[in-house]
Each structure stands twice: as C-alpha cells, then as structure tokens.
Design a protein around this motif. Structure first.
Motif, mmCIF file in Angstrom:
data_model
loop_
_atom_site.group_PDB
_atom_site.id
_atom_site.type_symbol
_atom_site.label_atom_id
_atom_site.label_comp_id
_atom_site.label_asym_id
_atom_site.label_seq_id
_atom_site.Cartn_x
_atom_site.Cartn_y
_atom_site.Cartn_z
ATOM 1 N N CYS A 15 21.292 -6.343 107.992
ATOM 2 C CA CYS A 15 20.748 -7.634 107.588
ATOM 3 C C CYS A 15 19.223 -7.565 107.504
ATOM 4 C CB CYS A 15 21.159 -8.718 108.579
ATOM 5 S SG CYS A 15 22.943 -8.933 108.723
ATOM 6 N N THR A 16 18.631 -8.502 106.794
ATOM 7 C CA THR A 16 17.172 -8.543 106.698
ATOM 8 C C THR A 16 16.550 -8.831 108.060
ATOM 9 O OG1 THR A 16 17.202 -9.203 104.379
ATOM 10 C CG2 THR A 16 15.233 -9.743 105.634
ATOM 11 N N ALA A 17 17.166 -9.720 108.826
ATOM 12 C CA ALA A 17 16.704 -10.009 110.184
ATOM 13 C C ALA A 17 17.874 -10.506 111.009
ATOM 14 C CB ALA A 17 15.582 -11.050 110.168
ATOM 15 N N ARG A 18 17.774 -10.311 112.327
ATOM 16 C CA ARG A 18 18.830 -10.770 113.234
ATOM 17 C C ARG A 18 18.177 -11.358 114.474
ATOM 18 N NH1 ARG A 18 22.716 -5.522 113.609
ATOM 19 N NH2 ARG A 18 20.806 -4.706 114.567
ATOM 20 N N PHE A 19 18.754 -12.462 114.960
ATOM 21 C CA PHE A 19 18.248 -13.130 116.152
ATOM 22 C C PHE A 19 19.412 -13.329 117.120
ATOM 23 C CE2 PHE A 19 15.733 -14.353 112.522
ATOM 24 C CZ PHE A 19 14.417 -14.159 112.948
ATOM 25 N N GLN A 20 19.303 -12.708 118.296
ATOM 26 C CA GLN A 20 20.327 -12.845 119.319
ATOM 27 C C GLN A 20 19.882 -13.951 120.287
ATOM 28 O OE1 GLN A 20 22.107 -9.031 120.704
ATOM 29 N NE2 GLN A 20 20.498 -8.039 119.475
ATOM 30 N N GLY B 84 12.327 -6.383 96.674
ATOM 31 C CA GLY B 84 12.685 -7.705 96.168
ATOM 32 C C GLY B 84 12.234 -7.920 94.738
ATOM 33 N N GLU B 85 11.021 -7.482 94.424
ATOM 34 C CA GLU B 85 10.497 -7.632 93.074
ATOM 35 C C GLU B 85 11.287 -6.792 92.079
ATOM 36 O OE1 GLU B 85 8.783 -7.573 95.734
ATOM 37 O OE2 GLU B 85 7.461 -9.314 95.632
ATOM 38 N N ILE B 86 11.692 -5.584 92.497
ATOM 39 C CA ILE B 86 12.491 -4.734 91.606
ATOM 40 C C ILE B 86 13.838 -5.382 91.316
ATOM 41 C CG2 ILE B 86 13.715 -2.535 91.439
ATOM 42 C CD1 ILE B 86 10.771 -2.260 90.902
ATOM 43 N N MET B 87 14.496 -5.934 92.344
ATOM 44 C CA MET B 87 15.779 -6.598 92.132
ATOM 45 C C MET B 87 15.631 -7.810 91.216
ATOM 46 S SD MET B 87 17.611 -6.460 95.883
ATOM 47 C CE MET B 87 19.144 -7.116 95.239
ATOM 48 N N ALA B 88 14.573 -8.592 91.435
ATOM 49 C CA ALA B 88 14.343 -9.762 90.589
ATOM 50 C C ALA B 88 14.046 -9.346 89.154
ATOM 51 C CB ALA B 88 13.184 -10.589 91.155
ATOM 52 N N LEU B 89 13.258 -8.272 88.990
ATOM 53 C CA LEU B 89 12.920 -7.786 87.652
ATOM 54 C C LEU B 89 14.176 -7.340 86.908
ATOM 55 C CD1 LEU B 89 10.822 -6.983 85.528
ATOM 56 C CD2 LEU B 89 10.555 -4.793 86.730
ATOM 57 N N HIS C 17 26.282 -17.693 124.060
ATOM 58 C CA HIS C 17 25.477 -16.839 123.183
ATOM 59 C C HIS C 17 25.991 -16.902 121.747
ATOM 60 C CE1 HIS C 17 24.730 -15.017 127.181
ATOM 61 N NE2 HIS C 17 23.520 -14.811 126.692
ATOM 62 N N TRP C 18 25.082 -16.815 120.801
ATOM 63 C CA TRP C 18 25.412 -16.702 119.376
ATOM 64 C C TRP C 18 24.297 -15.950 118.668
ATOM 65 C CZ3 TRP C 18 21.449 -19.654 117.390
ATOM 66 C CH2 TRP C 18 21.008 -20.761 118.133
ATOM 67 N N ASN C 19 24.651 -15.324 117.552
ATOM 68 C CA ASN C 19 23.693 -14.507 116.799
ATOM 69 C C ASN C 19 23.486 -15.070 115.401
ATOM 70 O OD1 ASN C 19 23.519 -12.717 118.957
ATOM 71 N ND2 ASN C 19 25.137 -11.381 118.153
ATOM 72 N N VAL C 20 22.257 -15.009 114.930
ATOM 73 C CA VAL C 20 21.899 -15.441 113.586
ATOM 74 C C VAL C 20 21.563 -14.204 112.758
ATOM 75 C CG1 VAL C 20 20.324 -16.817 112.172
ATOM 76 C CG2 VAL C 20 20.958 -17.600 114.470
ATOM 77 N N HIS C 21 22.218 -14.063 111.606
ATOM 78 C CA HIS C 21 21.989 -12.922 110.709
ATOM 79 C C HIS C 21 21.396 -13.436 109.402
ATOM 80 C CE1 HIS C 21 25.361 -12.026 113.403
ATOM 81 N NE2 HIS C 21 24.969 -10.759 113.368
ATOM 82 N N VAL C 22 20.156 -13.093 109.122
ATOM 83 C CA VAL C 22 19.533 -13.439 107.841
ATOM 84 C C VAL C 22 19.991 -12.385 106.833
ATOM 85 C CG1 VAL C 22 17.373 -13.785 106.595
ATOM 86 C CG2 VAL C 22 17.556 -14.459 109.005
ATOM 87 N N LEU C 23 20.800 -12.801 105.866
ATOM 88 C CA LEU C 23 21.431 -11.847 104.957
ATOM 89 C C LEU C 23 20.437 -11.269 103.966
ATOM 90 C CD1 LEU C 23 24.862 -13.542 104.157
ATOM 91 C CD2 LEU C 23 24.248 -11.971 106.006
ATOM 92 N N SER C 24 20.670 -10.014 103.602
ATOM 93 C CA SER C 24 19.864 -9.366 102.574
ATOM 94 C C SER C 24 20.447 -9.679 101.200
ATOM 95 C CB SER C 24 19.826 -7.851 102.798
ATOM 96 O OG SER C 24 21.112 -7.287 102.641
ATOM 97 N N ALA C 25 19.674 -9.417 100.161
ATOM 98 C CA ALA C 25 20.078 -9.775 98.801
ATOM 99 C C ALA C 25 21.366 -9.088 98.378
ATOM 100 C CB ALA C 25 18.949 -9.445 97.820
ATOM 101 N N ASP C 26 21.679 -7.920 98.946
ATOM 102 C CA ASP C 26 22.901 -7.222 98.557
ATOM 103 C C ASP C 26 24.091 -7.583 99.453
ATOM 104 O OD1 ASP C 26 22.068 -5.958 100.835
ATOM 105 O OD2 ASP C 26 21.873 -3.961 99.950
#
Length: 331
Positions: free
Chosen positions: A114-119, A297-302, A71-80
């Motif tokens: 995280c933004t998304a996680r996949f186990q 996301g738009e606020i952070m980019a702005l 087993h392994w997990n994938v963590h899609v990281l958030s901007a922060d």
C-alpha cells in the motif's frame, strides 16, 4: 440550498467534488475472522498525539466487529490496487483470498504493497448522524513511493503532482499570437520528437531507420503480416513500408518471407527478434529515466490521458494486439 430542501443525491454529488484517497480498514473479530471494508472517510486529526479518524455507517454489517475491536489498521491504497478497493467494497466474497498478510503489531490484518499504512488503537468513538466516527491513536505507520489511488465525483482517479508555478518551456513570455507553446499539438509533437531523438541515435548505430523500426516492432507483436497489412497498421505514422525495404531487411536476416495461400507474409527471424528486443529495452530505459524525473504518479496519469486521447481520435486503425485467424506458421 437550505437544509430543509436537501436532496440526498445532490448532496452526495456535492460532497463527491471533494477529492479523497481510498483506504481499506481492517480488524479481526473475536472468533479470529479477518474483516475489511473500503472507505474514503479517513482523515488526520492530530500530530501530537498522533490521531486519525474514519467513519462507518451504522447499518454496516461489520459495525459490531469494529465497535468491539481494540485495534484496526488503515491502508491507503496505491493506484494499482483499484481491484482490491472494489473487492473490499463488495459483500459475500472472501475479501482476503490470495492476500499474503504482513505481520503487524496487533492481530488486525495488515495488507502489503500500500502507499501508506497506519496501525491504530481505538482512542474513542462517537455518533455522527447515520455514521459512527472512530478516532484512533497511531501506534505504527509506514509509507512508500507508490502513487495513491484517488476517488473524485464517484470515480477512481490518479493523482499527479502540480508544480507550484506554471511550467513554461521558454524563458520569455509567450508571444501574443494564436500559435503558442500551450497548443496541444505542439506539446504532443515536441514531446514525441524529443523522445524519438534518442531512438533515432540508437537506430543509426545499428544502420537502421525509422521505417524499419516500425516494421520490426510491429512484427514483434503480430507475426506473418502481408505488406498491405503492415501498412494498414503503420500508415498513421506517415511512413509506408515498401517491397525494397522488406527485401533489405531480408538481406540483413531480420525478417523472412513465407507464402500462405499464395500470398507473401513476413515473419521475424531470431536476429530480427533480438534486434526488436534491443529496441524495446532502449524504450523501457527511456521510460524509466522519465519516471525518475517525473515520478510514478505522473507517468501513470500521462499514460491514462494519452490512451484516452488516442481512443477518442482513433481513425479506425487495426488493433495490433487483437487475436488473429492467420494460418499457423510453417514447421
């Protein structure tokens, strides 16, 4: 460029033009040690059955763990979570220090926020040149609205959604002239004044105006400023504080005058600080309303783009948040 003339660095740069998300892949060694690495090679494979893949360099020290782990997990990281990406890309440090892991369906570490996680469970793996490619069956997943961290051309980036159709402020096509709605100065100015309109209404309800707003907000960050120092900070607005304005604010008990080395300096009173806090609360409410309309996301980019613009057009304004060597306030 033909395959025979491949330059590895140029090839890497060309691959870097493909924008990806940033992930952390985790597993647990047989002795219970938590293992994690940063990777941007993650991709989807199939919806039915739900399959994903990622690749690992054959030379990676973590290779034996991932090869033997079911087993392994994938963590899609958030901007922060940029700092977390850097931590898991390094070697030697305790990568999981201070991270309170969530409980997953396996013993593979599950990182929160995280933004998304996949186990995943390993479906199969195979060689791909100098990498191993792992394909996993997704057993569980979750996601949230945090904007994802993005990697492009060797640098981190922020993803902002682009409307399918071009945004136009007016219903009619723009006129054929040099001054159009796409002029950056017009867009910045209009956005500024549209947001400022609400602030002006709030100030009017407190019998205050824009100059006094700038004075109070500046003193809320840095106390005990002289008139000249105040104006060196707020002068870029085109509004300069006057002795009469400061005297009026003293009369309203928003500020008080102190003397240091024979020079008058101004400080916020309790009433002034309370008024400034109300202004800040109003500004934050405006920002939250804007975030609901645009998205995080738009606020952070702005904000990032505006800071970049300000830094590159700064005429040399004093740093309002820099430490000062002013004398201590009178007891």
């Amino acid at each position: 460029m033909t395959q025979a003339s491949f330059d590895p660095q140029a090839f890497r740069a060309a691959l870097g033009t493909f924008t990806t998300g940033v992930t952390i892949i985790t597993a647990r060694a047989e002795d219970g040690t938590a293992i994690g690495i940063t990777a941007n090679s993650f991709n989807s494979v199939s919806l039915n059955p739900p399959l994903v893949l990622w690749s690992l360099a054959k030379s990676a020290r973590s290779r034996p763990v991932f090869e033997s782990s079911r087993h392994w997990n994938v963590h899609v990281l958030s901007a922060d979570q940029e700092a977390l990406s850097g931590r898991f890309a390094s070697q030697g440090a305790d990568k999981f220090a201070d991270i309170v892991l969530d409980e997953g369906i396996s013993d593979a570490p599950l990182i929160p926020a995280c933004t998304a996680r996949f186990q995943c469970r390993t479906a199969f793996s195979y060689e791909g040149g100098d990498h191993l490619i792992f394909v996993g069956e997704v057993l569980a997943y979750d996601r949230c609205e945090h904007p994802p961290l993005v990697f492009q051309a060797g640098q981190y980036a922020i993803a902002a959604r682009k409307p399918r159709q071009e945004v136009r402020l007016g219903a009619n096509p723009p006129p054929e002239c040099s001054y159009t709605e796409d002029l950056l100065g017009y867009l910045l100015g209009r956005a500024h004044y549209q947001m400022l309109n609400s602030v002006r209404q709030m100030l009017a309800s407190q019998a205050l105006d824009e100059p006094t707003f700038f004075i109070l907000s500046t003193l809320a960050v840095r106390d005990r400023l002289s008139l000249d120092e105040l104006n060196s900070i707020i002068g870029y607005t085109g509004m300069l504080a006057t002795e009469a304005q400061l005297k009026a604010l003293e009369g309203q008990r928003f500020i008080a005058r102190e003397f240091h080395a024979g020079k008058a300096r101004y400080v916020l009173t309790a009433d002034g600080r309370e008024a400034s806090l109300r202004h800040i609360a109003h500004a934050k409410a405006l920002e939250e309303d804007l975030a609901d309309k645009l998205g995080a996301g738009e606020i952070m980019a702005l904000k990032m783009l505006l800071k970049h613009l300000i830094a590159n057009t700064d005429p040399g304004l004093p740093d309002l948040w820099a430490p000062t060597n002013l004398p201590a306030a009178a007891a």
